[in-house]
Design a protein around this motif. Sequence first.
Motif, PDB file in Angstrom:
ATOM      1  N   ALA A  86       0.837  -1.203   0.000  1.00  0.00           N
ATOM      2  CA  ALA A  86       0.000   0.000   0.000  1.00  0.00           C
ATOM      3  C   ALA A  86       0.873   1.255   0.000  1.00  0.00           C
ATOM      4  O   ALA A  86       0.610   2.213  -0.739  1.00  0.00           O
ATOM      5  CB  ALA A  86      -0.929  -0.007   1.203  1.00  0.00           C
ATOM      6  N   ALA A  87       1.922   1.257   0.829  1.00  0.00           N
ATOM      7  CA  ALA A  87       2.823   2.409   0.893  1.00  0.00           C
ATOM      8  C   ALA A  87       3.530   2.610  -0.440  1.00  0.00           C
ATOM      9  O   ALA A  87       3.693   3.755  -0.905  1.00  0.00           O
ATOM     10  CB  ALA A  87       3.841   2.212   2.011  1.00  0.00           C
ATOM     11  N   GLU A  88       3.925   1.528  -1.084  1.00  0.00           N
ATOM     12  CA  GLU A  88       4.584   1.626  -2.382  1.00  0.00           C
ATOM     13  C   GLU A  88       3.641   2.201  -3.435  1.00  0.00           C
ATOM     14  O   GLU A  88       4.031   3.056  -4.242  1.00  0.00           O
ATOM     15  CB  GLU A  88       5.080   0.251  -2.826  1.00  0.00           C
ATOM     16  CG  GLU A  88       6.279  -0.252  -2.040  1.00  0.00           C
ATOM     17  CD  GLU A  88       6.653  -1.691  -2.396  1.00  0.00           C
ATOM     18  OE1 GLU A  88       5.835  -2.358  -3.091  1.00  0.00           O
ATOM     19  OE2 GLU A  88       7.742  -2.142  -1.999  1.00  0.00           O
ATOM     20  N   ALA A  89       2.401   1.734  -3.426  1.00  0.00           N
ATOM     21  CA  ALA A  89       1.421   2.207  -4.415  1.00  0.00           C
ATOM     22  C   ALA A  89       1.172   3.702  -4.263  1.00  0.00           C
ATOM     23  O   ALA A  89       1.157   4.449  -5.258  1.00  0.00           O
ATOM     24  CB  ALA A  89       0.117   1.423  -4.267  1.00  0.00           C
ATOM     25  N   TRP A  90       0.988   4.156  -3.033  1.00  0.00           N
ATOM     26  CA  TRP A  90       0.695   5.567  -2.815  1.00  0.00           C
ATOM     27  C   TRP A  90       1.937   6.440  -2.965  1.00  0.00           C
ATOM     28  O   TRP A  90       1.840   7.587  -3.434  1.00  0.00           O
ATOM     29  CB  TRP A  90       0.039   5.772  -1.455  1.00  0.00           C
ATOM     30  CG  TRP A  90      -1.412   5.413  -1.493  1.00  0.00           C
ATOM     31  CD1 TRP A  90      -2.016   4.313  -0.963  1.00  0.00           C
ATOM     32  CD2 TRP A  90      -2.444   6.162  -2.141  1.00  0.00           C
ATOM     33  NE1 TRP A  90      -3.368   4.320  -1.241  1.00  0.00           N
ATOM     34  CE2 TRP A  90      -3.658   5.441  -1.958  1.00  0.00           C
ATOM     35  CE3 TRP A  90      -2.476   7.351  -2.856  1.00  0.00           C
ATOM     36  CZ2 TRP A  90      -4.883   5.887  -2.467  1.00  0.00           C
ATOM     37  CZ3 TRP A  90      -3.686   7.810  -3.365  1.00  0.00           C
ATOM     38  CH2 TRP A  90      -4.874   7.075  -3.170  1.00  0.00           C
ATOM     39  N   ALA A  91       3.108   5.923  -2.610  1.00  0.00           N
ATOM     40  CA  ALA A  91       4.344   6.685  -2.815  1.00  0.00           C
ATOM     41  C   ALA A  91       4.579   6.938  -4.299  1.00  0.00           C
ATOM     42  O   ALA A  91       5.061   8.012  -4.697  1.00  0.00           O
ATOM     43  CB  ALA A  91       5.526   5.936  -2.214  1.00  0.00           C
ATOM     44  N   SER A  92       4.217   5.964  -5.133  1.00  0.00           N
ATOM     45  CA  SER A  92       4.340   6.137  -6.577  1.00  0.00           C
ATOM     46  C   SER A  92       3.430   7.246  -7.079  1.00  0.00           C
ATOM     47  O   SER A  92       3.822   8.071  -7.920  1.00  0.00           O
ATOM     48  CB  SER A  92       3.993   4.819  -7.289  1.00  0.00           C
ATOM     49  OG  SER A  92       4.017   4.982  -8.692  1.00  0.00           O
ATOM     50  N   ILE A  93       2.209   7.305  -6.534  1.00  0.00           N
ATOM     51  CA  ILE A  93       1.280   8.379  -6.896  1.00  0.00           C
ATOM     52  C   ILE A  93       1.852   9.729  -6.471  1.00  0.00           C
ATOM     53  O   ILE A  93       1.812  10.711  -7.220  1.00  0.00           O
ATOM     54  CB  ILE A  93      -0.094   8.155  -6.241  1.00  0.00           C
ATOM     55  CG1 ILE A  93      -0.735   6.865  -6.764  1.00  0.00           C
ATOM     56  CG2 ILE A  93      -1.006   9.354  -6.460  1.00  0.00           C
ATOM     57  CD1 ILE A  93      -0.980   6.832  -8.254  1.00  0.00           C
ATOM     58  N   GLY A  94       2.387   9.775  -5.265  1.00  0.00           N
ATOM     59  CA  GLY A  94       2.969  11.015  -4.772  1.00  0.00           C
ATOM     60  C   GLY A  94       4.131  11.488  -5.623  1.00  0.00           C
ATOM     61  O   GLY A  94       4.232  12.678  -5.960  1.00  0.00           O
TER      62      GLY A  94
END
Length: 474
Positions: free
Chosen positions: A268-276
């Motif tokens: 989840a952190a990886e997915a959202w960090a990519s968006i950021g």
Amino acid sequence: MSAALPQNPSRRSVLKGIGMAALAAGPLSACAFGSSDTPATGGATGEKSTTNPFGVVANAPLEVVIFKGGLGDAYATEVHEPLYKKAFPQAEIKHVPTQQIAQTLQPRFAGGNVPDMIANSGSDMMDNGALQGEGQLLDLTALYDAPAIGGSGSVRDSLLPGSVEAGFIAGKPYMMKYIYTVYGLWYDSALFAKNSWAPPTTFAEFDTLLGKIKAAGIAPYAYAGKNAAYYQYWMIAVTAAQIGGNQVLIDMDNLKEGVWTSDPVRQAAEAWASIGKKYLDPSFEGLTHTEVQTSQNQGKVGFYPSGSWLENEQKEQTPAGFQYALAPTPSVGSSDKLPYGAVRAAAGESYIVPSKAKNSAGGLEYLRVMLSKEGARGFTEKTGIITVVKGAADGLKLSPGTQSSNEALKKAGDNIITYNLFEDWYKEFETDLRSKTNALMFGRSSAEQFCKDVQAKADAIKADSSITKQSRTS
């Protein structure tokens, strides 16, 4: 008693949670907070009856402190307070609106002069878990066992399932959770229709759509890093629950060893960090939630993470033609335990009665008024938000955003992601999580480091014997 006297460990837990801004006001006296054997109620009580189950003294003053944020305070001044006044016309009601709950109330708790009912919410909310551990909160069991106003049965019987339990601390209801909130990604459906954009169902689709929004000259995704980073860690937690099941959030609340470094949270952190990294403008870290939300109303922001209070909070800034709509959080992969369409929804917004209030009976009665059908219906009319009272909003014309969130809730069926209670239980942890979320989303921390750092903080909270531990099973 002198303010120079040392604080004992249990009081330190309250001081940690009362809010950093409030702590800047200076040390509390050694007698600022009571022990856990504080009397169950405060103030005088009169004769009890079925219409006055708590024995409210008819002419006793009542002080109500309301967090004036997304819900405003008209629901209090124009609905609940008049209903209370109708029942007790001799009672003088003092209404205190504020966005700085901890700053406003810290010196009052220190001086032993607390109000009778508090809407404890916002970025400067007090730590309910720490307050309960110090005997500062009234057990609300009597409220739920009391007769419902204008109906048959008890107050408990009139509420949606899980509403009472949502306010549990140490196995008892010390918080009254009032609104039924649906969380997700908010957007302008009119803008999306104009551009033939459809809400994404997967993170791959999310990435593609955000690229199209960016190409149109609009900030694709935004949240306010200055005072509402918790809006973003909610999204990370929800995505983790989609991947690994709702047990992930239960484990977070229970400070389970290794939950923050587990695969679902890391993914989840990886997915959202990519968006950021690809779509989040660095300037948003220095903005408040109202600034970012107003930018969305101006057509400058695509998606914004929030709860179903958003539409009401922005009603003065929302131009004609803007149509709020909610999209569920996209799925990460086909192996996710929860399907696309699962949403986070729960009873939210904490209302509390201090155990040392001068008119705690009045505080309880005020909450009973709020939980009446008339009180709940009036709240929905003023805010557009549904409450935990069954059927109170039946027949009301709902706004686009409320209608959208209700439709998302119906489509989710049993796939409901339950609330993170660590926000109420461990304020120090929650505050620290905000800064770590900003570091992740604005590129100063990797997903792996984020998970490692948050787990370390959770472990430190768990190991701190001065902090009362809570738990939940569902």
